[in-house]
Design an enzyme around this catalytic site. Structure first.
Site, mmCIF file in Angstrom:
data_model
loop_
_atom_site.group_PDB
_atom_site.id
_atom_site.type_symbol
_atom_site.label_atom_id
_atom_site.label_comp_id
_atom_site.label_asym_id
_atom_site.label_seq_id
_atom_site.Cartn_x
_atom_site.Cartn_y
_atom_site.Cartn_z
ATOM 1 N N THR A 12 0.729 -1.314 -0.176
ATOM 2 C CA THR A 12 -0.100 0.091 0.031
ATOM 3 C C THR A 12 0.895 1.303 0.224
ATOM 4 O O THR A 12 0.387 2.147 -0.632
ATOM 5 C CB THR A 12 -0.772 -0.080 1.407
ATOM 6 O OG1 THR A 12 -1.779 -1.098 0.991
ATOM 7 C CG2 THR A 12 -1.781 1.233 1.535
ATOM 8 N N SER A 54 1.683 -7.361 -1.495
ATOM 9 C CA SER A 54 2.148 -8.341 -0.515
ATOM 10 C C SER A 54 1.286 -9.810 -0.715
ATOM 11 O O SER A 54 1.887 -10.571 -0.021
ATOM 12 C CB SER A 54 2.673 -8.241 0.887
ATOM 13 O OG SER A 54 1.543 -7.904 1.831
ATOM 14 N N THR A 85 1.484 -4.539 4.011
ATOM 15 C CA THR A 85 1.346 -5.083 5.573
ATOM 16 C C THR A 85 0.435 -6.516 5.631
ATOM 17 O O THR A 85 0.668 -7.029 6.653
ATOM 18 C CB THR A 85 0.277 -4.051 6.108
ATOM 19 O OG1 THR A 85 -1.061 -3.900 5.574
ATOM 20 C CG2 THR A 85 0.974 -2.729 6.268
ATOM 21 N N ASP A 86 -0.254 -6.988 4.412
ATOM 22 C CA ASP A 86 -1.126 -7.957 4.493
ATOM 23 C C ASP A 86 -0.081 -9.264 4.827
ATOM 24 O O ASP A 86 -0.558 -10.025 5.736
ATOM 25 C CB ASP A 86 -1.713 -8.288 3.411
ATOM 26 C CG ASP A 86 -2.946 -7.211 3.155
ATOM 27 O OD1 ASP A 86 -3.104 -6.396 4.090
ATOM 28 O OD2 ASP A 86 -3.459 -7.028 2.046
HETATM 29 N N1 ASP Z 1 -2.668 -5.113 0.175
HETATM 30 C C1 ASP Z 1 -1.546 -4.294 0.605
HETATM 31 C C2 ASP Z 1 -0.294 -5.486 0.715
HETATM 32 O O1 ASP Z 1 -0.187 -6.050 1.579
HETATM 33 C C3 ASP Z 1 -1.805 -3.857 2.022
HETATM 34 C C4 ASP Z 1 -0.842 -2.868 2.623
HETATM 35 O O2 ASP Z 1 0.238 -3.021 2.210
HETATM 36 O O3 ASP Z 1 -1.183 -2.422 3.520
HETATM 37 O O4 ASP Z 1 0.519 -5.084 -0.286
#
Ligand code: ASP
Length: 334
Positions: A12, A54, A85-86
């Protein structure tokens, strides 16, 4: 001034909105250029390793990140990995096993809102990650996010929207960071400069099986053609169904007798698993082939078993490696 390598992988933090939803688009250089003050804190180099959500991060990508760190290990004093973050908790755990006893800090960070969002958390997360990575008392793999430093094996994404996305599960925070101040909660010994151990093989045939009422034990047989290890998320402190047909007993002992690996944990997020407490778990607790997860996170279990099975297929060695505490992944006596 310390030299930091920032490795950008997407997430993100790098994402921009489009017709099909958010997707990584900004480069690591662009991200760094958006964070005031970081180039005064360190000599910063940016490496764009990939630019992916991710969700698409796989063990082969963990190895690429590992290679980027190890390939440049001597040139830098610390590493900051920008990551979605995922699945950050999985990558942080995997790097904790692939790169052990690192005197130099390897910090993962990201954000809940993209850098381009006016209310983004990206700037502070990058800033504080650099701060943490340049601090003399930092070492090993950790997640720095929303003012918290979490051991790489203890992170869990606990919230999908709030800035406070990560918790340290069953282990204290390594530190909290208030603006420019790092307040250490963990002050254990630092690895020696030459203690570094690295690994470069993983076996990704690991499955997480979460018990639900009435789930059929035949699933073990279906999984056996595809997986070498199961992480069983039991009920509560360690409950496994005792149906009249003894189907779980047969399936679990059958899995172990076939030379496959099983680790038993709980689906309850906090305080860990103990198979000895209830009759519905105790029969599994004495069997040496059944690995007891204690208070480890499922994310760390996945990464640890992939790492262990990448090193050996011998039951005795698997056991020894499993019960060894690595980067705070399990508490003694858990
Ligand atoms: N879908 C995103 C990822 O994990 C979510 C994030 O980065 O907060 O790449």
């Amino acid at each position: 001034m310390k030299k930091i390598l920032m490795i950008a992988t997407g997430g993100t933090i790098a994402s921009m909105g489009g017709e099909h939803g958010l997707a990584p688009a900004m480069t690591g250089e662009e991200l760094a250029a958006n964070v005031p003050g970081i180039r005064d804190k360190c000599e910063l180099t940016v490496l764009q390793l990939m630019n992916i959500d991710s969700t698409n991060m796989r063990p082969r990508d963990w190895l690429k990140i590992r290679d980027a760190v190890i390939g440049h290990y001597k040139e830098y004093d610390g590493f900051v990995i920008l990551h979605g973050t995922d699945t950050m908790a999985y990558t942080a755990a995997a790097l904790s096993y692939l790169i052990q006893d690192s005197r130099k800090p390897i910090v993962l960070t990201g954000s809940q809102k993209p850098m381009g969002n006016p209310y983004t958390d990206a700037k502070l997360n990058i800033y504080q990650s650099i701060l943490y990575a340049t601090d003399d008392r930092s070492c090993d793999v950790s997640i720095v996010f929303n003012g918290k430093a979490v051991a790489g094996t203890r992170g869990r994404k606990q919230r999908t929207r709030s800035f406070d996305a990560f918790e340290s599960m069953n282990f204290p925070l390594l530190a909290v960071i208030h603006d420019d101040r790092i307040i250490r909660h963990y002050n254990g010994p630092l690895p020696e400069g030459d203690a570094l151990h690295t690994y470069n093989t993983l076996n990704d045939r690991v499955f997480v099986l979460k018990l639900t009422p009435e789930v059929k034990a035949d699933i073990f047989e279906l999984l056996s053609g595809h997986y070498d290890a199961i992480i069983l998320e039991t009920f509560g402190i360690g409950g496994i169904p005792e149906y009249e047909d003894a189907s779980f007993e047969n399936a679990i002992f059958g899995w172990v007798d076939a030379g496959k690996t099983i680790a038993v944990t709980t689906q309850v997020p906090e305080e860990g698993c103990d198979l000895e407490v209830y009759k519905v778990g105790k029969k599994y607790s004495e069997h040496p082939g059944i690995l007891k997860a204690g208070d480890m996170t499922t994310e760390a279990l996945v990464a640890k078993i992939m790492w262990i099975l990448g090193q050996t297929d011998k039951a005795e060695e698997i056991r020894t490696l499993f019960y060894k505490t690595i980067n705070h992944d399990r508490s003694i006596g858990s």
